[in-house]
Every structure is written in C-alpha cells, then in structure tokens.
Design an enzyme around this catalytic site. Structure first.
Site: not given
Length: 411
Positions: A56, A310
C-alpha cells in the site's frame, strides 16, 4: 461501461523512479513446495517485507507526491483498517503533509500504533472501513483536506502497478501472476503494468485474481459487466474485505485480468501455515490468498508463476489462532469430545488407544459438568496432534472401535 485510458509503460516506469528513494525493492523467493503442487515453477514476491509491511505504501506515496503545494497545505484524510493507513501516514510524514486517518473500532493494536507512529492523527470510529470511508469523505468536505481513497484513483493504481514492473525486472520469464483482490487497486495496477511490459516484448502474460469467498464482489460484478455490491461475511482476510469493486479498478480488471477465483478461510489458514513452515514467511491472511488458491487447486497456471505476498501485517494473537485453525484444516490438529461412563479406567483406555495410533496428546479436560450429560457421565475433551487427514480418520476409527463416541469440536 466507459472506456478507460490505460496507464502507459512509461507512466509506471516514471512512478517507479519517483518511489525508489522511499520504498524497498522487495526480493523474490523460489518455492519448491508450491512448484510441486502446481506443476509449474513458482516464485514468491515478498511484498510482506515492504516498508509498512505491505504494498500500500507504493500507491499512497505516488498519490501524495503528485499533490499540488496548495493541496498539500490542506492536508490529507483517509480511512483504512491498517495497511492503507500506514502507507498514507508514512507517505505524509516523508512529504511533510498533515494526515488524518479514520480507523474502525477494534482495529488490531499493532496497526493502530504503527499508524500513529508515522505521525498521523488517528480517529477511531465505526465498525467497518465503509463507515470510515464515509466519515473521511465528510471530513474532507468539512475541513478541505484531500481524500486519499485506498484503491479507486488512477495515481493509487499506477503506484501499486510498480510492483508488477519490479517483479518482471526480477523474473523476466514469468508467464502467470497471481495476486489477491479487495477493491482492485493492486491487481489492476499490476495487470496494466505487466501486460504493457509483456506486449512491448511481443508476448502475453496471464493475471489471476483471488478473493476471499466471504467477500467476493468481483465474480458477480464481472458477470454483470459493472460493479455490484455484495453482502459480505466475516473473513480472516480483513485486508480484502470489500463489498463493492472500485469503479476504475473494475474497468481495468474487466479488460486485463484473465481469471478470478475464490478461496475459503480454511484454505487461507492452510496457506499461512504453509508459508510459515515452508517459506519461513510471516504473511497476513489477505496477503496469502494466492498461495491458498494454489494449495486448494483453484488455479491452473501456465508457465513460470509468480505469487504476490502482498502484506505481512498480522496481529500476533490472530496469528496464533490462525496457526491453530490451519493445523486443524490440514488434518494435523483436532479437539475431540468423548462422553464417558463415570467409572475408573476410562481415561486410561482412551490414552492407550491414542498411543496405539501414534497421536500426540496436547491438552486434556476431564469434567462432570456440561449440557446434555447424564448424571452417570463425564466428558473428556482432548486435543491431539495428528499427521494429516488419513491419520486423523485412523484416530477416530480407533476410538469408535474401542466403544467410544468421539465428536470433533469445531475450531
């Protein structure tokens, strides 16, 4: 559905150059175990080792870096259960921009402390991220701050897409990329970047998305040809718990992503356990869905395959529960409840049967108190370590053969 302007390869390359001083170039790691399961060479992209613990920070930093001086002076506001919050907070700190982050009540303490540690003002309110997004939008309207959406903005998507570009620089021969989907910011960016690079090289590349089945808005949306909202159920993959696809990510995914599959919480728990034991990687549930899809037989990749891990921001207490759940889902741990007549020698008989099957006893509870019990009964609740589904079945059959009535206690 309106046509969307695809980000160019140069746009991703320019974003990558801008991000280079801030982000880590995360490593890749071969996985022999997953290669054997899939029947193709598998590598892991370790974005769980990224700054702030997830991808992110890429999108957040790129988005904030493109704000004008006037926009920066007004500050930014965002809503997140953790990873986007930390990405925005770090990016704002790096660029000297005031940041306010709305986080839901009950957010994991490590994510809360990390976000505050990067200097953001945190407002704890609401039970879900959707509530936080509404409050953040109201804050932006009221205070004039710039709303930084977690996935539905071109700059966010381009920033996330630098991960795909980086991956293909590290492993140019990858033919399939698997990654998770929440709102769609990561996979839309990775798909756009990877397919643009592959086209420039005169080849194609497959992109497979994975959603948690309790929060899978993309399969019905893709079938309908437009974003639709779904009623979500609780899932351990809270990082991809999104009820409706983002408008812009959906358009890119509709155009570029080859397949979307779903996995269960049991599948995800097994994947986390496998990553801990086999790859020595601590990964959050949302970051492990690609591995879950491989282990559950949900994907049929073509050629060398990369799976994006991720994020790695998992609460230690959740990790403890997930490991226990993963062991149970893999047939390597179970708790059984056995009603026994209240007379001497019953516990010894059970112990002997377990010893004969080679089950390792972890915990024992022997009680005369419980619902539905006869006065002449006691209950033995026992947790055992087993070697897989076949061994677990063997243990249960041995107990039944000894005249007992074992029941598996749900995890």
């Amino acid at each position: 559905m309106t046509d969307v302007e695809m980000p160019s390869l140069e746009e991703f390359a320019e974003a990558a150059r801008g991000l280079a001083p801030v982000i880590e170039r995360t490593p890749i790691q071969a996985s022999q175990h997953l290669s054997e399961v899939l029947g193709e060479e598998v590598i892991l992209k370790l974005e769980n080792l990224q700054r702030t613990g997830s991808f992110k920070v890429r999108g957040a930093t790129h988005r904030l870096s493109r704000l004008t001086a006037e926009e920066r002076s007004r500050g930014v506001v965002a809503a997140s259960a953790g990873n986007h919050a930390q990405g925005v907070a770090l990016a704002a700190q790096q660029l000297g921009i005031p940041a306010t982050i709305y986080m839901p009540l009950g957010v994991p303490v490590p994510k809360l402390l990390a976000t505050r540690g990067y200097g953001a003002e945190v407002v704890l309110e609401g039970a879900t991220v959707e509530v936080g997004l509404r409050l953040a939008a109201e804050h932006a309207e009221r205070e004039g701050a710039v709303l930084i959406h977690p996935f539905d903005h071109r700059d966010i998507i381009v920033g996330q897409g630098t991960l795909g570009l980086e991956l293909l620089e590290q492993a140019p021969d990858v033919e399939t990329i698997i990654t998770g989907i929440g709102g769609g910011g990561l996979i839309s960016g990775v798909a756009a970047a990877a397919k643009a690079k592959a086209r420039a090289e005169g080849r194609d590349i497959r992109i497979i998305g994975v959603q948690a089945e309790n929060a899978a808005a993309y399969p019905p949306s893709l079938e309908a040809g437009a974003p639709v909202s779904v009623t979500t159920q609780p899932t351990i993959a809270d990082g991809i718990l999104v009820a409706r696809p983002g408008d812009l990510p959906f358009q890119l995914i509709h155009e570029l992503v080859d397949e979307v599959v779903t996995v269960s919480d049991d599948d995800i728990a097994r994947a986390l356990l496998s990553l801990l034991e086999r790859a020595k990687q601590v990964v959050e549930p949302a970051g492990a869905v690609g591995v879950a899809a491989i282990l559950a037989g949900k994907v049929r990749a073509q050629g060398k395959t990369a799976v994006i891990l991720s994020g790695g921001n998992i609460d230690p207490l959740l990790l403890q529960r997930v490991v226990s759940h993963g062991l149970a889902a893999a047939g390597r741990y179970m708790t059984i409840r056995i009603p026994l007549p209240d007379r001497p020698g019953q516990l010894v008989q059970v112990s002997e049967l377990l010893a004969q099957t080679g089950a390792n006893v972890i915990e024992v509870l022997h009680t005369r108190h419980g619902q539905g019990m006869q006065i002449s009964e006691v209950v033995l609740q026992i947790s055992v370590e087993t070697r897989g589904e076949e061994h677990r079945t063997l243990v249960l059959e041995a107990l039944r053969g000894g005249g007992f009535r074992p029941e598996i206690v749900p995890d």
